[in-house]
Write a protein that holds these residues in place. Structure first.
Motif, PDB file in Angstrom:
ATOM      1  N   GLN A 162       9.899  12.806   7.999  1.00 35.89           N
ATOM      2  CA  GLN A 162      11.137  12.289   7.408  1.00 35.89           C
ATOM      3  C   GLN A 162      10.956  10.860   6.902  1.00 35.89           C
ATOM      4  O   GLN A 162      11.585  10.462   5.916  1.00 35.89           O
ATOM      5  N   ALA A 163      10.110  10.089   7.577  1.00 32.89           N
ATOM      6  CA  ALA A 163       9.894   8.702   7.182  1.00 32.89           C
ATOM      7  C   ALA A 163       9.025   8.569   5.941  1.00 32.89           C
ATOM      8  O   ALA A 163       8.901   7.471   5.392  1.00 32.89           O
ATOM      9  N   GLY A 164       8.412   9.663   5.503  1.00 32.44           N
ATOM     10  CA  GLY A 164       7.680   9.602   4.245  1.00 32.44           C
ATOM     11  C   GLY A 164       6.251  10.072   4.268  1.00 32.44           C
ATOM     12  O   GLY A 164       5.551  10.016   3.245  1.00 32.44           O
ATOM     13  N   TYR A 165       5.755  10.565   5.423  1.00 31.02           N
ATOM     14  CA  TYR A 165       4.395  11.084   5.448  1.00 31.02           C
ATOM     15  C   TYR A 165       4.363  12.430   4.734  1.00 31.02           C
ATOM     16  O   TYR A 165       5.234  13.271   4.960  1.00 31.02           O
ATOM     17  N   PRO A 166       3.378  12.666   3.868  1.00 37.75           N
ATOM     18  CA  PRO A 166       3.338  13.925   3.119  1.00 37.75           C
ATOM     19  C   PRO A 166       3.232  15.144   4.039  1.00 37.75           C
ATOM     20  O   PRO A 166       2.459  15.134   4.998  1.00 37.75           O
ATOM     21  N   LYS A 194      17.569  -7.290   9.585  1.00 37.83           N
ATOM     22  CA  LYS A 194      18.731  -8.133   9.305  1.00 37.83           C
ATOM     23  C   LYS A 194      18.287  -9.442   8.685  1.00 37.83           C
ATOM     24  O   LYS A 194      18.958 -10.006   7.812  1.00 37.83           O
ATOM     25  N   ARG A 195      17.142  -9.949   9.130  1.00 37.59           N
ATOM     26  CA  ARG A 195      16.616 -11.201   8.584  1.00 37.59           C
ATOM     27  C   ARG A 195      16.007 -11.002   7.209  1.00 37.59           C
ATOM     28  O   ARG A 195      16.186 -11.841   6.313  1.00 37.59           O
ATOM     29  N   SER A 196      15.300  -9.897   7.042  1.00 33.31           N
ATOM     30  CA  SER A 196      14.630  -9.593   5.769  1.00 33.31           C
ATOM     31  C   SER A 196      14.947  -8.145   5.402  1.00 33.31           C
ATOM     32  O   SER A 196      14.178  -7.235   5.748  1.00 33.31           O
ATOM     33  N   PRO A 197      16.069  -7.907   4.753  1.00 38.84           N
ATOM     34  CA  PRO A 197      16.492  -6.534   4.457  1.00 38.84           C
ATOM     35  C   PRO A 197      15.439  -5.752   3.672  1.00 38.84           C
ATOM     36  O   PRO A 197      14.778  -6.286   2.777  1.00 38.84           O
ATOM     37  N   MET A 198      15.288  -4.481   4.034  1.00 37.07           N
ATOM     38  CA  MET A 198      14.379  -3.571   3.353  1.00 37.07           C
ATOM     39  C   MET A 198      15.136  -2.258   3.111  1.00 37.07           C
ATOM     40  O   MET A 198      14.846  -1.236   3.746  1.00 37.07           O
ATOM     41  N   PRO A 199      16.136  -2.274   2.221  1.00 39.90           N
ATOM     42  CA  PRO A 199      17.003  -1.107   2.069  1.00 39.90           C
ATOM     43  C   PRO A 199      16.274   0.147   1.611  1.00 39.90           C
ATOM     44  O   PRO A 199      16.761   1.266   1.822  1.00 39.90           O
ATOM     45  N   GLU A 200      15.134  -0.020   0.986  1.00 40.27           N
ATOM     46  CA  GLU A 200      14.390   1.146   0.490  1.00 40.27           C
ATOM     47  C   GLU A 200      13.571   1.828   1.577  1.00 40.27           C
ATOM     48  O   GLU A 200      13.047   2.936   1.380  1.00 40.27           O
ATOM     49  N   MET A 201      13.481   1.198   2.741  1.00 38.90           N
ATOM     50  CA  MET A 201      12.595   1.698   3.785  1.00 38.90           C
ATOM     51  C   MET A 201      13.309   2.712   4.669  1.00 38.90           C
ATOM     52  O   MET A 201      14.368   2.439   5.223  1.00 38.90           O
ATOM     53  N   ALA A 202      12.743   3.917   4.782  1.00 36.57           N
ATOM     54  CA  ALA A 202      13.286   4.913   5.708  1.00 36.57           C
ATOM     55  C   ALA A 202      13.059   4.441   7.134  1.00 36.57           C
ATOM     56  O   ALA A 202      12.027   3.848   7.444  1.00 36.57           O
ATOM     57  N   ARG A 232       0.828  -1.213   0.000  1.00 35.24           N
ATOM     58  CA  ARG A 232       0.000   0.000   0.000  1.00 35.24           C
ATOM     59  C   ARG A 232       0.864   1.266   0.000  1.00 35.24           C
ATOM     60  O   ARG A 232       0.393   2.347   0.333  1.00 35.24           O
ATOM     61  N   GLY A 233       2.141   1.104  -0.359  1.00 38.81           N
ATOM     62  CA  GLY A 233       2.991   2.270  -0.544  1.00 38.81           C
ATOM     63  C   GLY A 233       3.833   2.666   0.648  1.00 38.81           C
ATOM     64  O   GLY A 233       4.301   3.818   0.709  1.00 38.81           O
ATOM     65  N   LEU A 234       4.051   1.761   1.610  1.00 35.78           N
ATOM     66  CA  LEU A 234       4.822   2.108   2.804  1.00 35.78           C
ATOM     67  C   LEU A 234       6.207   2.639   2.444  1.00 35.78           C
ATOM     68  O   LEU A 234       6.940   2.012   1.689  1.00 35.78           O
ATOM     69  N   LYS A 235       6.543   3.790   3.020  1.00 37.90           N
ATOM     70  CA  LYS A 235       7.833   4.417   2.751  1.00 37.90           C
ATOM     71  C   LYS A 235       8.790   4.339   3.927  1.00 37.90           C
ATOM     72  O   LYS A 235      10.009   4.374   3.748  1.00 37.90           O
ATOM     73  N   GLY A 236       8.262   4.291   5.156  1.00 39.41           N
ATOM     74  CA  GLY A 236       9.156   4.325   6.300  1.00 39.41           C
ATOM     75  C   GLY A 236       8.529   3.790   7.572  1.00 39.41           C
ATOM     76  O   GLY A 236       7.310   3.644   7.685  1.00 39.41           O
ATOM     77  N   ILE A 237       9.405   3.496   8.546  1.00 42.46           N
ATOM     78  CA  ILE A 237       9.004   2.972   9.845  1.00 42.46           C
ATOM     79  C   ILE A 237       9.598   3.854  10.929  1.00 42.46           C
ATOM     80  O   ILE A 237      10.794   4.170  10.905  1.00 42.46           O
ATOM     81  N   VAL A 238       8.767   4.254  11.885  1.00 42.66           N
ATOM     82  CA  VAL A 238       9.214   5.019  13.051  1.00 42.66           C
ATOM     83  C   VAL A 238       9.044   4.126  14.277  1.00 42.66           C
ATOM     84  O   VAL A 238       7.929   3.673  14.561  1.00 42.66           O
ATOM     85  N   THR A 239      10.138   3.859  14.986  1.00 50.33           N
ATOM     86  CA  THR A 239      10.078   3.023  16.179  1.00 50.33           C
ATOM     87  C   THR A 239      10.109   3.906  17.423  1.00 50.33           C
ATOM     88  O   THR A 239      10.811   4.909  17.479  1.00 50.33           O
ATOM     89  N   LEU A 240       9.344   3.504  18.421  1.00 51.52           N
ATOM     90  CA  LEU A 240       9.206   4.257  19.659  1.00 51.52           C
ATOM     91  C   LEU A 240       9.783   3.446  20.812  1.00 51.52           C
ATOM     92  O   LEU A 240       9.159   2.503  21.293  1.00 51.52           O
ATOM     93  N   GLY A 241      10.989   3.802  21.218  1.00 50.38           N
ATOM     94  CA  GLY A 241      11.640   3.116  22.324  1.00 50.38           C
ATOM     95  C   GLY A 241      12.646   2.073  21.873  1.00 50.38           C
ATOM     96  O   GLY A 241      12.629   1.601  20.729  1.00 50.38           O
ATOM     97  N   ARG A 242      13.543   1.704  22.797  1.00 46.46           N
ATOM     98  CA  ARG A 242      14.645   0.794  22.478  1.00 46.46           C
ATOM     99  C   ARG A 242      14.156  -0.592  22.070  1.00 46.46           C
ATOM    100  O   ARG A 242      14.735  -1.217  21.184  1.00 46.46           O
TER     101      ARG A 242
END
Length: 221
Positions: free
Chosen positions: A210-214, A160-168, A139-149
């Motif tokens: 920055q992760a890709g939201y307009p 590392k298991r499933s690389p997603m180099p295009e993902m911010a 559905r067009g996912l551009k990036g992932i923002v993680t909250l916390g360690r």
């Protein structure tokens, strides 16, 4: 999405909480927390909805125009059980919300504990995360923002298991009191929690963009 090691807050359901995502249209950014909180998503069935840390995040998303909440929620205590009883359902627009672990961790059905690394990085959980992310990539996912360690480490392991180099990728402190204090000078000594929350909200909004939201359209009025 509480960060404390143990929290006693009545019966914990411990049922899986699915991602919250738009019914249709593109999904630009996925936000990932640690696990459903005992007063929040464990009761509401919606990621981040009902615990104190989640309120800070929803405020950011409403500001961005990425989330719609009914007006009556402003007059309610921020509590997952109350939201279910009142039929409160957030409507996401362009973002999805999920967790590194999809259920409230507990050993006795009464007390919250942090999810164990073996649970987070086990095959079952990583397969679930991969499935959800692949659904959003369609559905067009551009990036992932993680909250916390915990969320950041889990998504690092997944990548590392499933690389997603295009993902911010963007990482933020968790919006719990503990996470907010960790990002403040001198561990937040002398700081007001409201100021720390506002500073986190600014950082979160920037990370989502920055992760890709307009970017929002400029106000022409």
């Amino acid at each position: 999405m509480t960060m404390s090691n143990t929290t006693h807050i009545g019966r914990i359901f411990g049922t899986p909480v699915p991602m919250l995502m738009p019914l249709d249209g593109p999904v630009h950014v996925l936000l990932v927390g640690e696990a459903p909180g005992p007063r929040g998503a464990d009761k509401s069935g919606v990621p981040f909805l009902g615990d104190a840390a989640g309120k800070v995040l929803y405020d950011v998303l409403v500001r961005l125009g990425a989330m719609m909440l009914p007006s009556e929620i402003d007059r309610m205590e921020w509590d997952g059980s109350l939201f279910v009883a009142s039929g409160i359902v957030p409507i996401a627009q362009g973002v999805a919300l999920g967790n590194a672990f999809d259920r409230c961790p507990t050993d006795d059905g009464q007390t919250f504990r942090a999810p164990m690394r073996s649970e987070l990085e086990g095959t079952t959980n990583l397969t679930r995360l991969t499935r959800d992310i692949n659904l959003l990539r369609g559905r067009g996912l551009k990036g992932i923002v993680t909250l916390g360690r915990v969320a950041t480490r889990t998504i690092d392991t997944l990548c590392k298991r499933s690389p997603m180099p295009e993902m911010a990728r963007r990482a933020l402190p968790h919006p719990s009191a503990q996470g907010l204090l960790s990002m403040a000078p001198d561990r937040g000594k002398g700081a007001k929690m409201a100021d720390l929350q506002e500073a986190w909200m600014v950082r979160c909004q920037y990370a989502i963009l920055q992760a890709g939201y307009p970017a929002p359209e400029p106000d022409q009025s």
